[in-house]
Design a protein around this motif. Structure first.
Motif, PDB file in Angstrom:
ATOM      1  N   THR A  49       0.831  -1.212   0.000  1.00 43.08           N
ATOM      2  CA  THR A  49       0.000   0.000   0.000  1.00 43.08           C
ATOM      3  C   THR A  49       0.860   1.254   0.000  1.00 43.08           C
ATOM      4  O   THR A  49       0.362   2.342  -0.180  1.00 43.08           O
ATOM      5  CB  THR A  49      -0.918   0.065   1.239  1.00 43.08           C
ATOM      6  OG1 THR A  49      -0.103   0.091   2.402  1.00 43.08           O
ATOM      7  CG2 THR A  49      -1.855  -1.118   1.280  1.00 43.08           C
ATOM      8  N   LEU A  98      -7.448  -2.447  -0.990  1.00 35.03           N
ATOM      9  CA  LEU A  98      -6.960  -2.177  -2.347  1.00 35.03           C
ATOM     10  C   LEU A  98      -7.495  -3.243  -3.306  1.00 35.03           C
ATOM     11  O   LEU A  98      -7.657  -4.400  -2.944  1.00 35.03           O
ATOM     12  CB  LEU A  98      -5.429  -2.208  -2.370  1.00 35.03           C
ATOM     13  CG  LEU A  98      -4.692  -1.130  -1.571  1.00 35.03           C
ATOM     14  CD1 LEU A  98      -3.225  -1.109  -1.967  1.00 35.03           C
ATOM     15  CD2 LEU A  98      -5.294   0.249  -1.800  1.00 35.03           C
ATOM     16  N   GLU A 102      -4.670  -2.417  -8.034  1.00 36.31           N
ATOM     17  CA  GLU A 102      -3.874  -1.470  -7.247  1.00 36.31           C
ATOM     18  C   GLU A 102      -2.713  -2.179  -6.548  1.00 36.31           C
ATOM     19  O   GLU A 102      -1.596  -1.656  -6.472  1.00 36.31           O
ATOM     20  CB  GLU A 102      -4.756  -0.788  -6.186  1.00 36.31           C
ATOM     21  CG  GLU A 102      -5.732   0.214  -6.771  1.00 36.31           C
ATOM     22  CD  GLU A 102      -6.767   0.693  -5.738  1.00 36.31           C
ATOM     23  OE1 GLU A 102      -6.997   1.898  -5.665  1.00 36.31           O
ATOM     24  OE2 GLU A 102      -7.328  -0.160  -5.013  1.00 36.31           O
ATOM     25  N   GLU A 105      -0.066  -3.084  -9.108  1.00 31.18           N
ATOM     26  CA  GLU A 105       0.670  -1.882  -9.503  1.00 31.18           C
ATOM     27  C   GLU A 105       1.608  -1.448  -8.374  1.00 31.18           C
ATOM     28  O   GLU A 105       2.779  -1.119  -8.622  1.00 31.18           O
ATOM     29  CB  GLU A 105      -0.329  -0.759  -9.842  1.00 31.18           C
ATOM     30  CG  GLU A 105       0.257   0.628 -10.047  1.00 31.18           C
ATOM     31  CD  GLU A 105       1.329   0.679 -11.120  1.00 31.18           C
ATOM     32  OE1 GLU A 105       1.320  -0.195 -12.010  1.00 31.18           O
ATOM     33  OE2 GLU A 105       2.212   1.565 -11.026  1.00 31.18           O
TER      34      GLU A 105
END
Lengths: 415, 415
Positions: A49, A98, A102, A105
């Motif tokens: 995160t 998430l 996400e 990535e």
């Protein structure tokens, strides 16, 4: 380095690997594992995160790289399991769950940055949801049965919150077991982490033993202080480097910003950064510190060398030299920097305002009276012209304003 | 009863349902639910690892039956989820994980016994592994995030163990959430349990609210004391009825055993059993207690009536009468019972031994001197012949030995 590293004896490896570590449990077990001759599985976990790495993260990565240079393998655990849950209590706005995209990535960006330090060929990237996701409620109960509440509450932050009657939610007691179970699943030989992770790493050690596995050796690295750390009574005092505290040097920041931030740290912190970030040996660093103490070397020279080393690592030696030259041009030769702050102030109906007030409102000085003192001292320039009169004023327009060696701004006064 | 029950007003239902309950949270919510006119979903959970029901369990079941008689539905939750896990910490030898076959057999046996009290047509039997089994680790974390450690440690046994530094394993903190989640899944209107379940039932109430559901009403029943409970200072003091303490009356025990055990309780406990087990109204029981207090009725008569009611419920009125007659034959008319204990004692080389010593070794009296006192008092018989001499002896052989009204044994003296 690598070939020499792989030929190092277990005893030499042990000494180098423990260098700079805060906690090692246990050295004798690490030596026995090193003596086995096989490449060790060195685990470290990362939170996808927060994919922006800064120098604080690289302290740990340098240690991982050291293991790789001795021929060992890093298992880079992306914590996508908990990231996909977020903060289920909904209390933390900064931890929303998430999406898979996400997380992918974030992990990709994290790995890309990490490989500026790590040896990609000796790094296995794994995602812990792959083994935690299929676990059912019954598996969780069996896992949770292996640890007692009393031991869990030994963790510093739990102990403090429990004593202060702050809320601890039941799922928080499961998270150290999640991380520990990763070690069981991966059959880690060694787990690395920041010293603030000590408790969680120890849970992994105990859990592995409980599952009948040889316990992982744990090794923690110090926490790097942010660039604004102060020195009090000879000790470095300051928050850890953190993006949210804006006291960090990001490893993807442009060379000039990285260089400038490193040049802004104080001299004591510089030697701490040398110890935790530089490839130089402890002996060399100690010699430099002693020489600076005797006045035989200018600390600025050492700081430039450190900043060049670090910028060179994340960019290139050429980028480092260019950044050093730009910095010299800006601060040493007093040229107008390219990237000074742009500030707009309102005259609020007045035709003109005091230069001393402009300095204060642009936050180049802490107060109007300090602005006046700077004018008196001859340190203030408007568009390269020195201001002599403390009653000098400015009307609407844009000016390059300087209030000392490093205090520059491009100020626009609006009517 | 059933048709009349279904015509009862919500206010009458509320009064009857709350009768004898220890905790009701909350009466106003229960009244509102009753006023809705729809059949309520009344949940109660059972542990299929202990399929032998005793009268203690039926206190709760009588309350469930009362709901059914008013037209409501019982959801009988078989806790096969945790039973299939057993005690994962391995600390309790009495809680091994059960196989699916064992659980099915336990649940079948449990239900068969329960339907001696419950109305089968108004009972839905469900297995909580059906919805808990498919939950994944992430679901468990989300569930656990809904409750705080501080609230969990308010549970009496956790509080006591934590204060006494006794081990609480993390999975134990999950179990109240398991039970509470059952209520969420089943959208229970009411949950019933023994008063020792109060905490868990309340967690269910809170969790339902947290999931946006109307909270279940909780209603707890008293815990029945075992048949060996004593009276101290007017109060009944004793362990709860429990198979492991061997102070129970099992509902599948033969009529004569059941009858005999009930006749052995003391008079104060008898009135407690009346209140918790009998179909008689509170007014009738109070009148009987008062009459016994004034000496107008022999408590033994009341005890026989209670034992007949209970034996009649689990067997038949005919079985109850036969059991009563057998009991009278054994204890009132002093006939030799069919099922007296068989005891073998060794003479250990002696030709004969004292009768008083035989009484003590057969544990019919607490000591040899008490044996002598019983002989003096004329209470001791060998094969129906009274023993008059405290120095009387017996040689090898088998004898029916009696040392008072209820102390019988068939004793074999071996050379």
């Amino acid at each position: 380095v690598s070939d020499a590293g792989k030929r190092a004896t277990p005893e030499v490896q042990l000494e180098e690997l423990c260098r700079g570590a805060v906690d090692v449990q246990r050295g004798d077990e690490l030596l026995a594992k090193l003596r086995s001759g096989r490449p060790l599985r060195v685990k470290a976990g990362f939170d996808p995160t927060k994919p922006d790495l800064h120098l604080g993260h690289t302290v740990l990565m340098q240690k991982m790289r050291q293991f790789q240079d001795f021929g060992h393998d890093v298992v880079f655990v992306v914590g996508n399991f908990t990231a996909s849950i977020g903060d289920p209590s909904g209390k933390s706005a900064t931890r929303p769950p998430l999406s898979d995209e996400e997380i992918a990535e974030g992990a990709r960006s994290y790995a890309e940055q990490a490989f500026k330090v790590l040896d990609e060929a000796r790094t296995e990237v794994v995602y812990n949801r792959d083994w935690l996701g299929p676990m059912g409620f019954a598996d969780v109960i069996r896992l949770a049965s292996r640890y007692t509440l009393a031991r869990m509450l030994e963790r510093d932050d739990f102990k403090r919150r429990y004593a202060a009657e702050q809320s601890i939610r039941i799922h928080e007691l499961l998270y150290p077991l999640v991380q520990a179970y990763d070690s069981v699943h991966l059959k880690a030989d060694v787990e690395l982490g920041g010293t603030d992770q000590l408790f969680n790493l120890l849970v992994g050690r105990e859990l592995m033993r409980d599952y009948g596995l040889p316990p992982q050796v744990i090794l923690t690295t110090p926490i790097l202080e942010g660039i604004n750390a102060r020195v009090e009574g000879g000790a470095i005092v300051g928050d850890k480097m953190s993006k949210s505290l804006d006291n960090y040097v990001g490893i993807t920041e442009p060379p000039r910003e990285m260089f400038g931030k490193l040049m802004s740290i104080n001299d004591a912190l510089m030697f701490r950064y040398y110890e935790l970030l530089s490839a130089r040996s402890k002996a060399e660093i100690d010699a430099d510190r002693a020489a600076a103490g005797r006045g035989e070397v200018n600390p600025k020279v050492l700081k430039v060398r450190l900043a060049e080393e670090i910028v060179g690592r994340f960019w290139s030696p050429g980028d480092a030299i260019a950044a050093a030259e730009a910095w010299e041009a800006q601060f040493s030769r007093r040229e107008v920097p390219d990237d000074m702050p742009e500030i707009t102030l309102a005259l609020e109906g007045q035709a003109e305002t005091l230069v001393a007030r402009v300095l204060a409102e642009a936050q180049l000085v802490p107060s109007v009276s300090e602005g006046r003192r700077r004018i008196k001292g001859g340190a203030v320039k408007i568009d390269d012209a020195k201001v002599a009169d403390i009653q000098a004023t400015l009307g609407p327009g844009t000016y390059v304003v300087r209030a000392g060696k490093r205090a520059w701004a491009r100020v626009t006064l609006e009517p």
